[in-house]
Design a protein around this motif. Structure first.
Motif, short mmCIF file in Angstrom:
data_model
loop_
_atom_site.label_atom_id
_atom_site.label_comp_id
_atom_site.label_asym_id
_atom_site.label_seq_id
_atom_site.Cartn_x
_atom_site.Cartn_y
_atom_site.Cartn_z
N MET A 1 0.85 -1.17 0.00
CA MET A 1 0.00 0.00 0.00
C MET A 1 0.90 1.24 0.00
SD MET A 1 -2.86 1.16 2.82
CE MET A 1 -4.03 -0.07 2.30
N LEU A 2 0.66 2.14 -0.90
CA LEU A 2 1.43 3.37 -1.00
C LEU A 2 0.76 4.45 -0.16
CD1 LEU A 2 3.78 4.85 -2.39
CD2 LEU A 2 2.16 5.47 -4.20
N LEU A 3 1.49 4.98 0.81
CA LEU A 3 0.98 6.01 1.71
C LEU A 3 1.90 7.23 1.68
CD1 LEU A 3 0.00 3.72 4.71
CD2 LEU A 3 -1.54 4.74 3.03
N THR A 4 1.44 8.30 2.28
CA THR A 4 2.17 9.56 2.28
C THR A 4 2.91 9.74 3.60
OG1 THR A 4 0.38 10.50 0.96
CG2 THR A 4 1.91 12.06 1.96
N ALA A 5 4.13 10.27 3.53
CA ALA A 5 4.90 10.62 4.72
C ALA A 5 5.28 12.09 4.63
CB ALA A 5 6.15 9.76 4.84
N VAL A 6 4.99 12.83 5.68
CA VAL A 6 5.39 14.23 5.78
C VAL A 6 6.39 14.31 6.91
CG1 VAL A 6 4.61 16.59 6.20
CG2 VAL A 6 3.10 14.98 5.00
N LEU A 7 7.60 14.78 6.59
CA LEU A 7 8.65 14.90 7.60
C LEU A 7 8.98 16.36 7.81
CD1 LEU A 7 9.02 12.00 6.24
CD2 LEU A 7 11.17 12.02 7.45
N ALA A 17 7.52 12.69 11.90
CA ALA A 17 6.99 12.05 10.71
C ALA A 17 5.50 11.85 10.89
CB ALA A 17 7.68 10.71 10.48
N PHE A 18 4.73 12.22 9.86
CA PHE A 18 3.27 12.20 9.92
C PHE A 18 2.71 11.52 8.69
CE2 PHE A 18 -0.62 14.65 8.63
CZ PHE A 18 -1.48 14.11 9.57
N ASN A 19 1.73 10.66 8.88
CA ASN A 19 1.01 10.03 7.77
C ASN A 19 -0.41 10.58 7.76
OD1 ASN A 19 -0.96 7.33 7.25
ND2 ASN A 19 0.41 7.97 5.62
N PRO A 20 -0.75 11.43 6.78
CA PRO A 20 -2.07 12.07 6.78
C PRO A 20 -3.24 11.11 6.53
CG PRO A 20 -0.78 12.81 4.88
CD PRO A 20 0.11 11.95 5.72
N GLU A 21 -3.02 9.99 5.86
CA GLU A 21 -4.12 9.07 5.61
C GLU A 21 -4.64 8.42 6.88
OE1 GLU A 21 -1.78 9.02 1.70
OE2 GLU A 21 -1.24 8.99 3.81
N THR A 22 -3.75 8.18 7.84
CA THR A 22 -4.15 7.51 9.08
C THR A 22 -4.06 8.41 10.30
OG1 THR A 22 -1.91 6.72 9.49
CG2 THR A 22 -3.37 5.26 8.23
N GLY A 23 -3.30 9.48 10.20
CA GLY A 23 -3.07 10.36 11.34
C GLY A 23 -1.95 9.90 12.24
N THR A 24 -1.25 8.83 11.88
CA THR A 24 -0.15 8.36 12.73
C THR A 24 1.01 9.35 12.65
OG1 THR A 24 0.62 6.93 10.92
CG2 THR A 24 -0.70 5.90 12.64
N GLY A 55 -6.87 5.72 -4.13
CA GLY A 55 -6.08 6.37 -5.16
C GLY A 55 -4.82 6.99 -4.60
N ARG A 56 -4.04 7.54 -5.49
CA ARG A 56 -2.77 8.14 -5.08
C ARG A 56 -3.01 9.53 -4.53
NH1 ARG A 56 2.12 5.91 -7.80
NH2 ARG A 56 2.96 7.90 -7.13
N PRO A 57 -2.33 9.88 -3.45
CA PRO A 57 -2.48 11.22 -2.89
C PRO A 57 -1.77 12.26 -3.74
CG PRO A 57 -0.85 10.00 -1.65
CD PRO A 57 -1.44 9.05 -2.67
N LEU A 58 -2.26 13.46 -3.67
CA LEU A 58 -1.61 14.60 -4.31
C LEU A 58 -0.98 15.43 -3.19
CD1 LEU A 58 -0.96 16.62 -6.58
CD2 LEU A 58 -3.20 17.64 -6.16
#
Length: 68
Positions: A1-7, A17-24, A55-58
């Motif tokens: 599964m492709l997810l987003t990471a914001v560092l 490090a934050f994953n917006p799809e799950t809030g982790t 779908g893929r995040p923007l």
């Protein structure tokens, strides 16, 4: 599964490090450590709360004018 990471730099040092799809959210001293910690935290979250990929995040950036 492709997810987003914001560092982002953490105020106490290292990175948050934050994953917006799950809030982790987690942290690490290096990019590699922060991503490894986020991967582990997100996997644990998804075991309890499965996510259906839609779908893929923007991901983009934007500027805000600060008056002062």
């Amino acid at each position: 599964m492709l997810l987003t990471a914001v560092l982002m730099p953490a105020t106490e040092g290292g990175l948050t490090a934050f994953n917006p799809e799950t809030g982790t959210t987690t942290q690490g001293e290096t990019v590699e450590e922060a991503l490894a910690n986020l991967r582990e935290a997100t996997a644990l979250y998804l075991e309890e709360f499965p996510l259906v990929a839609s779908g893929r995040p923007l991901v983009t950036t934007f500027e805000v004018e600060v008056r002062g």
